[in-house]
Design an enzyme around this catalytic site. Sequence first.
Site, PDB file in Angstrom:
ATOM      1  N   SER A 554       0.845  -1.189   0.000  1.00  0.00           N
ATOM      2  CA  SER A 554       0.000   0.000   0.000  1.00  0.00           C
ATOM      3  C   SER A 554       0.889   1.251   0.000  1.00  0.00           C
ATOM      4  O   SER A 554       1.686   1.439  -0.921  1.00  0.00           O
ATOM      5  CB  SER A 554      -0.932  -0.059   1.216  1.00  0.00           C
ATOM      6  OG  SER A 554      -2.012   0.819   1.063  1.00  0.00           O
ATOM      7  N   ASP A 641      -9.125  -5.010  -5.606  1.00  0.00           N
ATOM      8  CA  ASP A 641      -8.560  -4.007  -4.696  1.00  0.00           C
ATOM      9  C   ASP A 641      -9.182  -2.661  -5.049  1.00  0.00           C
ATOM     10  O   ASP A 641      -8.801  -2.031  -6.034  1.00  0.00           O
ATOM     11  CB  ASP A 641      -7.029  -3.939  -4.817  1.00  0.00           C
ATOM     12  CG  ASP A 641      -6.414  -3.044  -3.733  1.00  0.00           C
ATOM     13  OD1 ASP A 641      -7.169  -2.262  -3.115  1.00  0.00           O
ATOM     14  OD2 ASP A 641      -5.199  -3.133  -3.507  1.00  0.00           O
ATOM     15  N   HIS A 680      -7.399  -5.603  -1.226  1.00  0.00           N
ATOM     16  CA  HIS A 680      -6.265  -4.879  -0.651  1.00  0.00           C
ATOM     17  C   HIS A 680      -5.585  -5.693   0.452  1.00  0.00           C
ATOM     18  O   HIS A 680      -4.444  -5.426   0.808  1.00  0.00           O
ATOM     19  CB  HIS A 680      -6.749  -3.530  -0.110  1.00  0.00           C
ATOM     20  CG  HIS A 680      -5.646  -2.547   0.127  1.00  0.00           C
ATOM     21  ND1 HIS A 680      -4.806  -2.120  -0.885  1.00  0.00           N
ATOM     22  CD2 HIS A 680      -5.230  -1.898   1.252  1.00  0.00           C
ATOM     23  CE1 HIS A 680      -3.932  -1.253  -0.387  1.00  0.00           C
ATOM     24  NE2 HIS A 680      -4.158  -1.107   0.900  1.00  0.00           N
TER      25      HIS A 680
END
Length: 710
Positions: A554, A641, A680
């Site tokens: 991320s 995601d 994610h």
Amino acid sequence: MLSFQYPDVYRDETSVQEYHGHKICDPYSWLEDPDSEQTKAFVEAQNKITVPFLEQCPIRGLYKERMTELYDYPKYSCHFKKGKRYFYFYNTGLQNQRVLYVQDSLEGEARVFLDPNTLSDDGTVALRGYAFSEDGEYFAYGLSASGSDWVTIKFMKVDGAKELPDVLERVKFTCMAWTHDGKGMFYNSYPQQDGKSDGTETSTNLHQKLCYHVLGTDQSEDILCAEFPDEPKWMGGAELSDDGRYVLLSIWEGCDPVNRLWYCDLQQEPNGITGILKWVKLIDNFEGEYDYVTNEGTVFTFKTNRNSPNYRLINIDFTDPDESKWKVLVPEHEKDVLEWVACVRSNFLVLCYLHDVKNILQLHDLTTGALLKTFPLDVGSVVGYSGRKKDSEIFYQFTSFLSPGVIYHCDLTKEELEPMVFREVTVKGIDAADYQTIQIFYPSKDGTKIPMFIVHKKGIKLDGSHPAFLYGYGGFNISITPNYSVSRLIFVRHMGGVLAVANIRGGGEYGETWHKGGILANKQNCFDDFQCAAEYLIKEGYTSPKRLTINGGSNGGLLVAACANQRPDLFGCVIAQVGVMDMLKFHKFTIGHAWTTDYGCSDTKQHFEWLLKYSPLHNVKLPEADDIQYPSMLLLTADHDDRVVPLHSLKFIATLQYIVGRSRKQSNPLLIHVDTKAGHGAGKPTAKVIEEVSDMFAFIARCLNIEWIQ
């Protein structure tokens, strides 16, 4: 001679965007459409090279087998009391999703209450948020599919675990707060949008609303309680005060730890909740964070960073709320960060501090703020807690790099407040006594001392020969505290590795000052801190550049990609998971606009200039020196995601392969793996987690020529 035949990828040289007088070419902007045949073909072509490469890694089978064996240990949460029953989460070891159990007493028989594994064949439906009514008789729970942030809320009657017909859709980033009469619940939803909403879309999330759902009615009849038509980015989560009289509304504008705080006295709503509530704007600016702890009548206790970057506890009397009248209950600590606070047994406060990235747990008096007791803890992290104002006991869970977890129970009615070990888990096959964890403080480029944890086998020679795995994050006020990771311990045990975790700026390790030191105009500090961590590991003989892997996800994916661009000579391997790579456009997709508080926004000229300097997508260049190439790179992302949309990684890998991958001197692979039915990371099923870490460490082993140690 090319080491890799990368796919031929179309470049649209006409795709140019102007920013403040600069023309920026964006030849892969067509990859921003996740549904086009061209994008699907691109993903397929990339996976066609990557999947065989990973499967041919000599140790992948050994790693996956060992991971499956060692990860098969029981995983428990703390018990928590709701109404007259106890609940806890438990995973026997390799179940895709953890299961919620219920007990009538701590000694009673445990029964399955909710098993998410029954909701899909492959474990890709996950529990995302839940809330019990105040009396513990009703249960609301959110489900997300394939890793998306979109949630469907369902309801159960606790007695007999009976499904109710109520269903709430269009829910994302939601609160779940029951009124104490048990009649209904506050939650957040988004307006209808064109096209699909399954987590594969990229459309932006704006105009979140606060609604109230009355149990037993259709969602179409839900009551709108708060909206912000002039402030599309605002998000407002509700919670009920401990006495049930007040609804507290925390309004956030982005990811900064600052919120407005409005409240509604439900006694001033004689007809109940029928529309927009009569909100009193207690705090109506974004100058501090106000986190509700408890209240005694109109005197409310908040944890705040207002004029206290390490946080403190204050009391605000709602009848006389002027800031000059606020009282300090527990002052700010000069160095330690107050992470969270809970009220328990009506007059106690549990405070959790972070001291040099290690947790401290204390009991204080609610009336005076005085310290009553410090709970004994090893060096590590408190990762679970339960105990509310009406409870007379607490549970808390401890973990560290070498301990998977101990759950403690403390009965607060006793004279001697001695926590007892309630549960302790051991992992067969990894003996903690063979390894050591140290914490060091190394200087960054500007002289700031940065903490770093290092875990390795006892007695190793510091001769630079060991493979090392360096992890970092550095953003959004998030502290990276010690945690137990089987996948990384296998790297230490069977790949002769050294594990390092650098607590770089941008995180919350030393409060808001540390956070601000690594955001906006200071973002380069994160990259400097991380590169200095690598240089420390090399200088001290733990590893060498060719044996060093860096990893982040991320915001940490942005970190490792930016570092690869800035210092390709410093690393042997880079694994970037679900990274933010296009810093000029991130705010245009899903919830990306919320991150402008950390990154800034390219619409503003000054911010554009910061972003252009480090944006991974815009800073790929072939190293000038003949003997320097890019490290081996593996990007990981997934089709669902909707937090950091996959287009970031797709555009970045296309750019890497075009600018660097075609060069004769680039023999290291530049690959991407795009997973399906995954997002994610939250709620990822165990089976997918095992595949992912097997890919990562097999890639590292193949690229850095690491032998498997039995």
